[in-house]
Motif scaffolding. Sequence first.
Motif, mmCIF file in Angstrom:
data_model
loop_
_atom_site.group_PDB
_atom_site.id
_atom_site.type_symbol
_atom_site.label_atom_id
_atom_site.label_comp_id
_atom_site.label_asym_id
_atom_site.label_seq_id
_atom_site.Cartn_x
_atom_site.Cartn_y
_atom_site.Cartn_z
ATOM 1 N N ALA A 162 0.864 -1.183 0.000
ATOM 2 C CA ALA A 162 0.000 0.000 0.000
ATOM 3 C C ALA A 162 0.897 1.229 0.000
ATOM 4 O O ALA A 162 2.103 1.122 -0.231
ATOM 5 C CB ALA A 162 -0.920 -0.013 1.218
ATOM 6 N N THR A 163 0.338 2.392 0.274
ATOM 7 C CA THR A 163 1.122 3.619 0.340
ATOM 8 C C THR A 163 0.731 4.408 1.594
ATOM 9 O O THR A 163 -0.274 4.124 2.246
ATOM 10 C CB THR A 163 0.874 4.515 -0.898
ATOM 11 N N GLU A 164 1.593 5.351 1.952
ATOM 12 C CA GLU A 164 1.353 6.316 3.013
ATOM 13 C C GLU A 164 0.902 5.668 4.332
ATOM 14 O O GLU A 164 1.547 4.745 4.822
ATOM 15 C CB GLU A 164 0.373 7.377 2.501
ATOM 16 N N ASP A 165 -0.212 6.152 4.910
ATOM 17 C CA ASP A 165 -0.605 5.690 6.247
ATOM 18 C C ASP A 165 -0.887 4.186 6.304
ATOM 19 O O ASP A 165 -0.541 3.518 7.279
ATOM 20 C CB ASP A 165 -1.844 6.454 6.740
ATOM 21 N N TRP A 176 6.868 5.668 5.123
ATOM 22 C CA TRP A 176 6.550 5.644 3.703
ATOM 23 C C TRP A 176 7.406 6.604 2.890
ATOM 24 O O TRP A 176 7.873 6.267 1.805
ATOM 25 C CB TRP A 176 5.069 5.945 3.460
ATOM 26 N N GLN A 177 7.633 7.810 3.401
ATOM 27 C CA GLN A 177 8.402 8.789 2.626
ATOM 28 C C GLN A 177 9.828 8.306 2.392
ATOM 29 O O GLN A 177 10.389 8.475 1.306
ATOM 30 C CB GLN A 177 8.415 10.151 3.338
ATOM 31 N N GLU A 178 10.428 7.685 3.407
ATOM 32 C CA GLU A 178 11.777 7.147 3.246
ATOM 33 C C GLU A 178 11.789 6.033 2.203
ATOM 34 O O GLU A 178 12.697 5.953 1.364
ATOM 35 C CB GLU A 178 12.291 6.619 4.589
ATOM 36 N N VAL A 179 10.796 5.152 2.254
ATOM 37 C CA VAL A 179 10.703 4.065 1.281
ATOM 38 C C VAL A 179 10.483 4.627 -0.120
ATOM 39 O O VAL A 179 11.106 4.178 -1.092
ATOM 40 C CB VAL A 179 9.575 3.084 1.671
ATOM 41 N N HIS A 180 9.595 5.604 -0.235
ATOM 42 C CA HIS A 180 9.329 6.246 -1.525
ATOM 43 C C HIS A 180 10.623 6.820 -2.111
ATOM 44 O O HIS A 180 10.935 6.633 -3.298
ATOM 45 C CB HIS A 180 8.290 7.352 -1.337
#
Length: 201
Positions: A162-165, A176-180
């Motif tokens: 999934a993404t974000e939260d 999530w931001q680090e993974v992105h």
Amino acid sequence: FPSHDMSEGCVGCKQLEMHGRPSTRTDKFKFYNSTPEFETNIKEIDVFPSNTCNLKCYMCRPKFSSSLGIEFKNLGWTTEIYNFDQTDQICQAIEKFKGLEQISISGGETFYLKHITRPLETLVNSSANRVKIFTNATIYKTEYIELLQKIPKLELFLSIDATEDIYEFVRYPANWQEVHNNLVLFRQNLPNAYLRYRDWE
């Protein structure tokens, strides 16, 4: 069978075969139309060097995550912590089998291994022209990217549901931001790699 004499990764297949059931090992024999490994050259291996992991994913189990094992024990859900690292044995196996064409590595988190450069160097120097690595994409370091760039056919299987939260809930305590950001870097700096993931473009 003497399970104490074999790698952790071999026990599951042997147990299935003892009960007359097919295993990954027998499936590979059929695929390659070959006889057992002591009579032929091994072309493909799937290895699970360690359950060392930095995440406690919602769907995971202690067998596949050392961090989750600690969590389970702290909560009183288990009395035993699975914690193993067979990186040395895996490297020796890869070095031994000279006819390897494909290697698949999963964990745990592959890039969280304490001595990750050694298995990566072993992969680079192996005969395999196709390498699959499973990762949660939370770790990005230049020293192992430089080694991965030397693998002609590299596939990175990224554990992203999934993404974000929602991602952060499922893949706790990942950010999530680090993974992105890591995904962008993987794309930019690994032109030789095919990234396989879901729900992120």
